[in-house]
Design an enzyme around this catalytic site. Sequence first.
Site, PDB file in Angstrom:
ATOM      1  N   SER A 150     -13.177  -3.984  12.585  1.00 61.07           N
ATOM      2  CA  SER A 150     -13.564  -2.596  12.334  1.00 61.07           C
ATOM      3  C   SER A 150     -14.928  -2.308  12.936  1.00 61.07           C
ATOM      4  CB  SER A 150     -13.607  -2.347  10.826  1.00 61.07           C
ATOM      5  OG  SER A 150     -14.256  -1.136  10.529  1.00 61.07           O
ATOM      6  N   THR A 152     -17.090  -0.893  11.451  1.00 56.93           N
ATOM      7  CA  THR A 152     -18.069  -1.026  10.361  1.00 56.93           C
ATOM      8  C   THR A 152     -18.953  -2.252  10.543  1.00 56.93           C
ATOM      9  OG1 THR A 152     -16.472  -2.232   8.976  1.00 56.93           O
ATOM     10  CG2 THR A 152     -16.616   0.160   8.668  1.00 56.93           C
ATOM     11  N   TYR A 176     -16.138  -3.933   1.902  1.00 57.48           N
ATOM     12  CA  TYR A 176     -15.061  -3.898   2.896  1.00 57.48           C
ATOM     13  C   TYR A 176     -15.592  -4.285   4.276  1.00 57.48           C
ATOM     14  CZ  TYR A 176     -12.097  -1.960   6.521  1.00 57.48           C
ATOM     15  OH  TYR A 176     -11.359  -1.804   7.667  1.00 57.48           O
ATOM     16  N   LYS A 180     -14.938  -7.793   6.879  1.00 56.92           N
ATOM     17  CA  LYS A 180     -14.583  -7.799   8.306  1.00 56.92           C
ATOM     18  C   LYS A 180     -15.597  -8.602   9.118  1.00 56.92           C
ATOM     19  CE  LYS A 180     -10.843  -5.241   8.173  1.00 56.92           C
ATOM     20  NZ  LYS A 180      -9.518  -5.807   8.467  1.00 56.92           N
TER      21      LYS A 180
END
Length: 370
Positions: A150, A152, A176, A180
């Site tokens: 991601s 992110t 979250y 990742k």
Amino acid sequence: MLHEMVIPWRSPFFHPMLPDMRILVTGAAGFIGSHTVLELLNAGYDVICLDNFANAVSDDKGEAISLNRVAELTGKAVNFKKCDMNDEKALEEVFKGAKIDAVIHLASLKSVGESVARPLDYYRNNIVGSLNLIGLCKKYAVRNFIFSSSATVYGSPEKLPITESCRVGFGITNPYGQTKFMLEQILTDVGKAAGENWNIILLRYFNPVGAHPSGRIGEDPNGVPNNLMPFVSQVAIGKLPELTIHGDKWETKDGTGVRDFIHVVDLAKGHVKALERALEENASIGTEVYNLGTGTGYSVKEMVAAMEKASGRTINKKVGPPRPGDVASAYCDPSLALEKLGWKSELGLEEMCRDLWKWQIDNPNGFNAA
């Protein structure tokens, strides 16, 4: 315990030039997973689909509705097994039962807000489940691994556009995103292990939107959508009263946040291209990283206006305060994926909104339309 569902062939098809490879896809019944399975089947791969329905919908028979529809669209059988990555024993039965050539790992709890409220669930599911999967790949000599990462992991971007060489792991504001980032580190170390000959590709998604142009598969959020465009489409159809725009004083072209939105069909095709690279004859690439985005940033106001045009409806909206951890702009440079994978996005903002609206209007209650 495995629940197996094999959807019957509707239009048997064989072409001797297509790859004779069996691909395991985790999280296969979800938004990105179902579109990826469709593209894999269209490319001629044999696919084993796993999901535990954390982010997907089953029917009263325990079958994956999205994958039933993928079978209809492709005319090909879908081999589905209900399985949780944290159930290592059940997961190993999958590896024992079939010779697997590669894994595309999409299974993940994925709500940013929920991860802040339930961090242990996210670390347990996303990290432990992935370690189980990676360990079984090692045990059964499956060395081709595509991972759903991601954007992110970039946290607060240090520069724009974001390239794969930008720093990661700094300024990540939620569990979250941390999962990742941590899994990227784990897979990078695995890819470096001496004598292992891994082909690991980390795909950093930007903002997937849209749906299959048929309107048969698309994003079906649990409860109130966490992402902008599903929320906007539900306001347009009348399921939600209005959209809150989180800040209109950002240093952007119109004051609202800017993001790199990518059509989910383009994203799914990116997985097929990554798989082709991993499966190249005599490949031993260790770990590689690619951004999957369009390279173009669209503001919240631009996205809302595009959905109003696609739907022919006015979208009720108001301006609220910025959310903690938000950044003004984030969009990528996807040129490395073009150079190394031969992949680039082909569908623009008009297609993203057109296909999202068709999915929304044809499936106002998602897969549970009945």
